[in-house]
Write a protein that holds these residues in place. Sequence first.
Motif, mmCIF file in Angstrom:
data_model
loop_
_atom_site.group_PDB
_atom_site.id
_atom_site.type_symbol
_atom_site.label_atom_id
_atom_site.label_comp_id
_atom_site.label_asym_id
_atom_site.label_seq_id
_atom_site.Cartn_x
_atom_site.Cartn_y
_atom_site.Cartn_z
ATOM 1 N N PHE A 27 0.822 -1.197 0.000
ATOM 2 C CA PHE A 27 0.000 0.000 0.000
ATOM 3 C C PHE A 27 0.863 1.258 0.000
ATOM 4 C CE2 PHE A 27 -2.020 3.573 2.000
ATOM 5 C CZ PHE A 27 -3.254 3.601 1.387
ATOM 6 N N GLN B 59 -0.017 5.603 -0.404
ATOM 7 C CA GLN B 59 -1.027 6.632 -0.659
ATOM 8 C C GLN B 59 -0.858 7.094 -2.104
ATOM 9 O OE1 GLN B 59 -3.338 7.428 1.453
ATOM 10 N NE2 GLN B 59 -2.573 6.755 3.431
ATOM 11 N N TYR C 253 -1.469 -0.664 11.654
ATOM 12 C CA TYR C 253 -1.604 -0.567 10.187
ATOM 13 C C TYR C 253 -0.527 0.373 9.638
ATOM 14 C CZ TYR C 253 -6.218 -2.238 11.680
ATOM 15 O OH TYR C 253 -7.241 -2.912 12.289
ATOM 16 N N ALA C 254 0.725 0.054 9.913
ATOM 17 C CA ALA C 254 1.841 0.977 9.634
ATOM 18 C C ALA C 254 2.247 1.003 8.177
ATOM 19 C CB ALA C 254 3.042 0.589 10.492
ATOM 20 N N GLY C 255 1.915 -0.044 7.391
ATOM 21 C CA GLY C 255 2.331 -0.072 5.992
ATOM 22 C C GLY C 255 3.840 -0.022 5.880
ATOM 23 N N LEU D 149 5.014 5.319 6.097
ATOM 24 C CA LEU D 149 4.791 6.730 5.755
ATOM 25 C C LEU D 149 4.752 7.622 6.997
ATOM 26 C CD1 LEU D 149 4.104 8.881 3.590
ATOM 27 C CD2 LEU D 149 1.700 8.287 3.898
ATOM 28 N N PHE D 150 4.063 7.125 8.054
ATOM 29 C CA PHE D 150 3.932 7.938 9.272
ATOM 30 C C PHE D 150 4.873 7.480 10.384
ATOM 31 C CE2 PHE D 150 -0.180 7.803 7.070
ATOM 32 C CZ PHE D 150 -0.270 9.137 6.714
ATOM 33 N N ALA E 122 0.426 -6.190 8.885
ATOM 34 C CA ALA E 122 0.245 -7.610 8.557
ATOM 35 C C ALA E 122 0.967 -8.043 7.285
ATOM 36 C CB ALA E 122 -1.251 -7.904 8.416
ATOM 37 N N ALA F 235 1.986 -8.756 12.064
ATOM 38 C CA ALA F 235 0.834 -9.505 12.572
ATOM 39 C C ALA F 235 -0.442 -8.770 12.220
ATOM 40 C CB ALA F 235 0.929 -9.634 14.097
ATOM 41 N N ARG F 236 -1.538 -9.516 12.280
ATOM 42 C CA ARG F 236 -2.844 -8.881 12.112
ATOM 43 C C ARG F 236 -3.224 -8.210 13.430
ATOM 44 N NH1 ARG F 236 -5.605 -10.165 7.782
ATOM 45 N NH2 ARG F 236 -7.639 -9.878 8.739
ATOM 46 N N VAL F 237 -3.734 -7.000 13.330
ATOM 47 C CA VAL F 237 -4.070 -6.231 14.531
ATOM 48 C C VAL F 237 -5.001 -7.025 15.434
ATOM 49 C CG1 VAL F 237 -5.369 -4.188 15.302
ATOM 50 C CG2 VAL F 237 -3.647 -3.966 13.493
ATOM 51 N N GLU F 238 -6.007 -7.685 14.845
ATOM 52 C CA GLU F 238 -7.021 -8.351 15.670
ATOM 53 C C GLU F 238 -6.483 -9.593 16.371
ATOM 54 O OE1 GLU F 238 -6.904 -7.584 12.541
ATOM 55 O OE2 GLU F 238 -8.267 -8.714 11.279
ATOM 56 N N ASP G 269 -4.410 3.623 11.175
ATOM 57 C CA ASP G 269 -4.707 3.979 9.775
ATOM 58 C C ASP G 269 -5.235 2.722 9.077
ATOM 59 O OD1 ASP G 269 -4.811 5.040 7.232
ATOM 60 O OD2 ASP G 269 -2.631 5.110 6.948
ATOM 61 N N PRO G 270 -6.441 2.273 9.493
ATOM 62 C CA PRO G 270 -6.924 0.970 9.005
ATOM 63 C C PRO G 270 -7.445 1.021 7.573
ATOM 64 C CG PRO G 270 -8.569 1.986 10.423
ATOM 65 C CD PRO G 270 -7.386 2.916 10.414
ATOM 66 N N PRO G 271 -7.690 -0.148 6.968
ATOM 67 C CA PRO G 271 -8.357 -0.183 5.664
ATOM 68 C C PRO G 271 -9.803 0.305 5.787
ATOM 69 C CG PRO G 271 -7.650 -2.395 6.357
ATOM 70 C CD PRO G 271 -7.366 -1.469 7.476
HETATM 71 C C1 LIG Z 1 -4.706 2.234 4.673
HETATM 72 S S1 LIG Z 1 -3.233 1.310 4.627
HETATM 73 C C2 LIG Z 1 -2.179 2.362 5.564
HETATM 74 C C3 LIG Z 1 -0.716 2.077 5.472
HETATM 75 C C4 LIG Z 1 0.210 3.221 5.926
HETATM 76 N N1 LIG Z 1 -0.226 3.815 7.166
HETATM 77 C C5 LIG Z 1 0.336 4.266 4.833
HETATM 78 O O1 LIG Z 1 -0.385 5.268 4.865
HETATM 79 O O2 LIG Z 1 1.130 4.067 3.901
HETATM 80 C C6 LIG Z 1 -3.616 -0.006 5.696
HETATM 81 C C7 LIG Z 1 -2.491 -0.956 5.975
HETATM 82 O O3 LIG Z 1 -2.983 -1.941 6.886
HETATM 83 C C8 LIG Z 1 -2.494 -3.213 6.526
HETATM 84 N N2 LIG Z 1 -3.486 -4.146 7.055
HETATM 85 C C9 LIG Z 1 -4.684 -4.480 6.517
HETATM 86 N N3 LIG Z 1 -5.354 -5.290 7.352
HETATM 87 C C10 LIG Z 1 -4.568 -5.460 8.445
HETATM 88 C C11 LIG Z 1 -4.724 -6.178 9.672
HETATM 89 N N4 LIG Z 1 -5.813 -6.872 9.912
HETATM 90 N N5 LIG Z 1 -3.738 -6.112 10.577
HETATM 91 C C12 LIG Z 1 -2.604 -5.397 10.325
HETATM 92 N N6 LIG Z 1 -2.409 -4.711 9.190
HETATM 93 C C13 LIG Z 1 -3.370 -4.728 8.256
HETATM 94 C C14 LIG Z 1 -2.365 -3.167 5.022
HETATM 95 O O4 LIG Z 1 -1.393 -4.102 4.593
HETATM 96 C C15 LIG Z 1 -1.946 -1.720 4.789
HETATM 97 O O5 LIG Z 1 -0.542 -1.618 4.803
#
Ligand SMILES: C[S@@+](CC[C@H](N)C(=O)[O-])C[C@H]1O[C@@H](n2cnc3c(N)ncnc32)[C@H](O)[C@@H]1O
Length: 418
Positions: free
Chosen positions: A247, A249, A276-278, A281-282, A298, A323-326, A345-347
Amino acid sequence: MGGAGRVSDADQLDTGEIELDIESLAAGGEGVGRLPDGRVAFVPFTAVGDRVVVRVVEERARFVRAVWVAIRRRGVGRTTPGCPHYGRCGGCSWQHLDYATQLVAKEGILAESLMRIGGIEPAEPIRVVPSPRPYGYRGRTRVHVQNGRVGYRERRSTVVAPVSTCPVLVEPLVEELEALGKSLTEKRPGSKGKSRERRRSRMASVEWELAVGTSGVPRVQRLPAQGGPSVRIRVREDFLEFSPGVFAQSNLFLLDELVEAVDSAVGRGSNALELYAGAGLFTLGLARRFQRVMAVEANRNAVRDLGVNLTAAGIDNVEIACARVESIASSLPIPPAGYEVVFVDPPRSGLPKSSVDWIHGFCRPRRLVYLSCNPATLARDLSRFVELDYEVGRVRGFDLFPQTPHVEALAVLERPGE
Ligand SMILES: C[S@@+](CC[C@H](N)C(=O)[O-])C[C@H]1O[C@@H](n2cnc3c(N)ncnc32)[C@H](O)[C@@H]1O
């Protein structure tokens, strides 16, 4: 024609078509009017103040979907769409609205979603920061290839609308899009018969990612990606790497402003948690403002990019959990005093309810900063935090997606008395 009062603002015509007034714009971008029977009508490609003749295409108990067949009166901010594929391609459904009108509408959508879904009225009126470029801003896109045709999905459909150009993309990607289309439809010099991609693409719809960084060569990659070069994007003084499929932006021209806004929203302190650090970016900004940062993401490729980006910036105070947040709640180390600040910064689906409870109960932040690309799930999640005694402070919008009804929002919540 049309009298006073909401219901009588719409007229049933002899043809079965209905004439009605568009009163507002919904979060999905459609104009909203009323049928004579009081049901709400969603009409895409309309503007507030339009008086349109519509044909109902889908009926539900409380609302209908309709298409306009004639415009009797033009509403506010109508302009000429900038793309030849507008109307068929499902991508940019607000090109008929001038940019100032789009921004005002997004402020309204954010405020209305927060109030209607979450019962939330932010501390001050919501303003949306404009994109420096209303067209030519996207540095990343995904296109579908189906039956040798390159395009985007049609509105509310899986059918691919072929596109020859896409004016919201930055110029190098417009060229790549054209080249990809040609490579899939034309016989390559020296090749016998159909190209390999063309034969493959006839079988099913496949996705391709087109991306370009601040400078450098565009990347055109079939998904899912098996490796491939990174794209480098400059954000303030840093260069960040993004691997294929990770991901990033897509609006290259608002990143500095967005990162500045997150930086000032999170403040400074000792322990911060980023969910959700990707690719970071932040994270870089957080790491420069807190003694220790825990970053959760994740996607393995994103985590790898995050490590590379931190190292390149000379940052060593970030711990990464892939890891997955949940599923991380029971295993994540939590400092004795909790995390002072949590940034998420979730989906589009937002935060799972269990994660809201875990953030509140175990991380115990005095401040939560929430970046969202979906006003509806943002409103739902903020209302859950409010139930847990947080107060919503400032909410700002960022227009990362001009020509579409999408809007990014940054919200700050505080625990009173902390
Ligand atoms: C909206 S993007 C934000 C990424 C980053 N903050 C950025 O702006 O570049 C959401 C991120 O959450 C990750 N992601 C999606 N579902 C997730 C989950 N259940 N647990 C952890 N990360 C997850 C995705 O891989 C993606 O990198």
